[in-house]
Design a protein around this motif. Sequence first.
Motif, PDB file in Angstrom:
ATOM      1  N   TYR A 214       0.705  -1.286  -0.190  1.00  0.00           N
ATOM      2  CA  TYR A 214      -0.181   0.079  -0.223  1.00  0.00           C
ATOM      3  C   TYR A 214       0.888   1.254   0.165  1.00  0.00           C
ATOM      4  CZ  TYR A 214      -2.902   3.742   2.279  1.00  0.00           C
ATOM      5  OH  TYR A 214      -3.398   4.853   2.374  1.00  0.00           O
ATOM      6  N   MET A 217       2.574   1.477  -3.422  1.00  0.00           N
ATOM      7  CA  MET A 217       1.392   2.354  -4.508  1.00  0.00           C
ATOM      8  C   MET A 217       0.887   3.448  -4.221  1.00  0.00           C
ATOM      9  SD  MET A 217      -0.839  -1.235  -5.280  1.00  0.00           S
ATOM     10  CE  MET A 217      -1.939  -0.338  -6.502  1.00  0.00           C
ATOM     11  N   GLN A 218       0.809   3.989  -3.115  1.00  0.00           N
ATOM     12  CA  GLN A 218       0.503   5.165  -2.615  1.00  0.00           C
ATOM     13  C   GLN A 218       1.608   6.147  -3.151  1.00  0.00           C
ATOM     14  OE1 GLN A 218       0.267   6.309   1.596  1.00  0.00           O
ATOM     15  NE2 GLN A 218      -2.055   7.032   1.178  1.00  0.00           N
ATOM     16  N   ILE A 221       1.898   5.989  -7.223  1.00  0.00           N
ATOM     17  CA  ILE A 221       0.498   6.315  -8.217  1.00  0.00           C
ATOM     18  C   ILE A 221      -0.216   7.610  -7.551  1.00  0.00           C
ATOM     19  CG2 ILE A 221      -1.650   5.538  -8.799  1.00  0.00           C
ATOM     20  CD1 ILE A 221      -0.461   2.440  -8.792  1.00  0.00           C
ATOM     21  N   GLU A 222      -0.162   7.748  -6.131  1.00  0.00           N
ATOM     22  CA  GLU A 222      -1.009   8.674  -5.591  1.00  0.00           C
ATOM     23  C   GLU A 222      -0.178  10.051  -5.589  1.00  0.00           C
ATOM     24  OE1 GLU A 222      -4.055   7.995  -2.715  1.00  0.00           O
ATOM     25  OE2 GLU A 222      -3.101   9.394  -1.437  1.00  0.00           O
ATOM     26  N   GLY A 227      -3.025   9.940  -8.605  1.00  0.00           N
ATOM     27  CA  GLY A 227      -4.111   8.960  -8.659  1.00  0.00           C
ATOM     28  C   GLY A 227      -4.750   8.819  -7.330  1.00  0.00           C
ATOM     29  N   VAL A 229      -5.205   5.654  -4.066  1.00  0.00           N
ATOM     30  CA  VAL A 229      -4.781   4.436  -3.679  1.00  0.00           C
ATOM     31  C   VAL A 229      -5.727   4.033  -2.491  1.00  0.00           C
ATOM     32  CG1 VAL A 229      -2.980   2.991  -2.894  1.00  0.00           C
ATOM     33  CG2 VAL A 229      -2.692   4.614  -5.025  1.00  0.00           C
ATOM     34  N   ALA A 239      -6.160   1.201  -7.023  1.00  0.00           N
ATOM     35  CA  ALA A 239      -6.007   2.215  -7.363  1.00  0.00           C
ATOM     36  C   ALA A 239      -6.746   2.805  -8.574  1.00  0.00           C
ATOM     37  CB  ALA A 239      -4.401   2.455  -7.889  1.00  0.00           C
ATOM     38  N   TYR A 241      -6.988   5.969 -11.557  1.00  0.00           N
ATOM     39  CA  TYR A 241      -6.203   6.932 -11.990  1.00  0.00           C
ATOM     40  C   TYR A 241      -6.681   7.468 -13.393  1.00  0.00           C
ATOM     41  CZ  TYR A 241      -1.587   8.331 -14.397  1.00  0.00           C
ATOM     42  OH  TYR A 241      -0.941   8.981 -14.833  1.00  0.00           O
ATOM     43  N   SER A 252      -1.007   3.603 -17.271  1.00  0.00           N
ATOM     44  CA  SER A 252      -1.422   2.741 -15.957  1.00  0.00           C
ATOM     45  C   SER A 252      -0.475   1.771 -16.212  1.00  0.00           C
ATOM     46  CB  SER A 252      -2.949   2.604 -16.049  1.00  0.00           C
ATOM     47  OG  SER A 252      -3.063   1.863 -17.096  1.00  0.00           O
TER      48      SER A 252
END
Length: 539
Positions: A214, A217-218, A221-222, A227, A229, A239, A241, A252
Amino acid sequence: MNRLYKVILIDDEDEVREGIKFKTPWADCGFELVGDFENGRDAWEAMEDLKPDAVITDICMPFMDGLQLSKRIFDHYRNVKVVIVTGFEDFDYAQRAIKLKVTDYLLKPLNSQEFTDFLLRMKHELDEDRMHKEDLSRLRSQLHQSLPLLKESFLEKLVSASMSEEERELGIQSHQLFLPGPAYVAMVGDLDGRQGDRSEESDTDRELIRFGVYNIMQEIIEKEHGGIVFRTRDHKVAALYSAVADELLLQSQTLAGQVRYSVEKYLKSTLSIGIGRPCHHIQQLSQSYQEALSALDYRFMLGVNRTLSIQDVEFGQREGISRDSDWEKQLVSAMRTGSQAYVSKALQVGFDGLRSSGTTVDKGYGIIHKLLVALMNWITETGLTHPAGIEDDLFSQIQTMKTLDAIQQWLEELCHRILKDLSAKRSNVTKSQMQKAERFISDNYMNEELTLNDVCSHLYMSISYFSTLFKQHTGMTFVEYVTRIRMEKAKELLAITSHKTYEIALRVGYGDPHYFSVIFKRQTGTTPKEYRNLQKGTF
């Protein structure tokens, strides 16, 4: 025993490169020299296989200079440290390198002691980075402190249940969520399983690994790409996006690749990521999310540690997501794996439950009818138009059967025939796609800028999925295949024309004739001139 960090060295001056290579006490400084190269292009092509932690590169080199290499590394391998080596006269280049987020730069000539001291400092930085990523006590603390439960509850409801426009807008505003659009896609990451023996791994350890996923990815992507997450109740990380429609799928897939690379590097685990179809409205994200979950079901057939785009594995277009019962979901999930054993087990569990339920005959037929509807909906989604046994009216066939045993046997045989037909269709589609890729390469090999992205965009296929299929189809990677095509064409031109070497280089996709000569000799064992003379019988 302390871990040795992997490093590669690039310098076009043989004496400089060999001097650094053999005079540096790499292991004493905490490093293992896993490769040395004379130009940036060769180093770039080796990055995926060598997976270095650090790259030490000269600036001025043929074919691909240090700045070009640094930019590519930063775009694709965000955790790799890049160190530029430069002469005083190239100091302006070094300043540009800093803007590219290069870790540091060193001035030539390199002093052995200063270089050793530098490596020790870089090892310390790498140790701190690794501790920051791997410190389970830090993750445990963050796990207890991070409780955005209301936000995660809203997001999970957004992607998994119907929601009124008013409720959706209120939740987006109250949780300060932002997805600018104009196109949207959902991604779902799921751990494949801890590498090595999991017998001593506690539930807490597994939860910390999931929390580490997590975090990664945060961050990628975030925080870095805008994005959203969140964690799901079934221990996955999702996620959402958004981007321009033409770029959304490729972006992506790139982000998914960066996440998987970081999870494997820092958490020693592998992660598969499913990607749904892009959509043009936020309210359609629930459909994209369900498709991302469906894509993950194909892990059994396609393998773990992959980015699985639903557009790669299902050829039809899903019109809507039905809210299936558990039995229907289990059967469809089993069908996605391509395993007859999984399908038989899903049917057995469902029919055993039906037998023990004491339901009426009419209700039993109704349940099986719903199962068939879910099965046929999935068949439509896969793009399988006329599977064996589907030509007749299935519902009428069921009515002629008087026992659950007969229906179970018939349905099991039907599902197995569908899997066989689907496998044949997938093989045919794959063969057609790979032939289309070969034609595209054949038509564009003379373009020096031809990339893997170009071919994947032409086929509307994800890079990771295409690379796997292309290697299976040709026995070569994309780079190896393109090089072979270019070399075959070059040999033909050398044999039947009087074009100069630099003209032939341009005609086969090499703007730099010297690099063309290097690659040609590497592939054939002769220089272009020697090859031409051999073809003409002169020496």
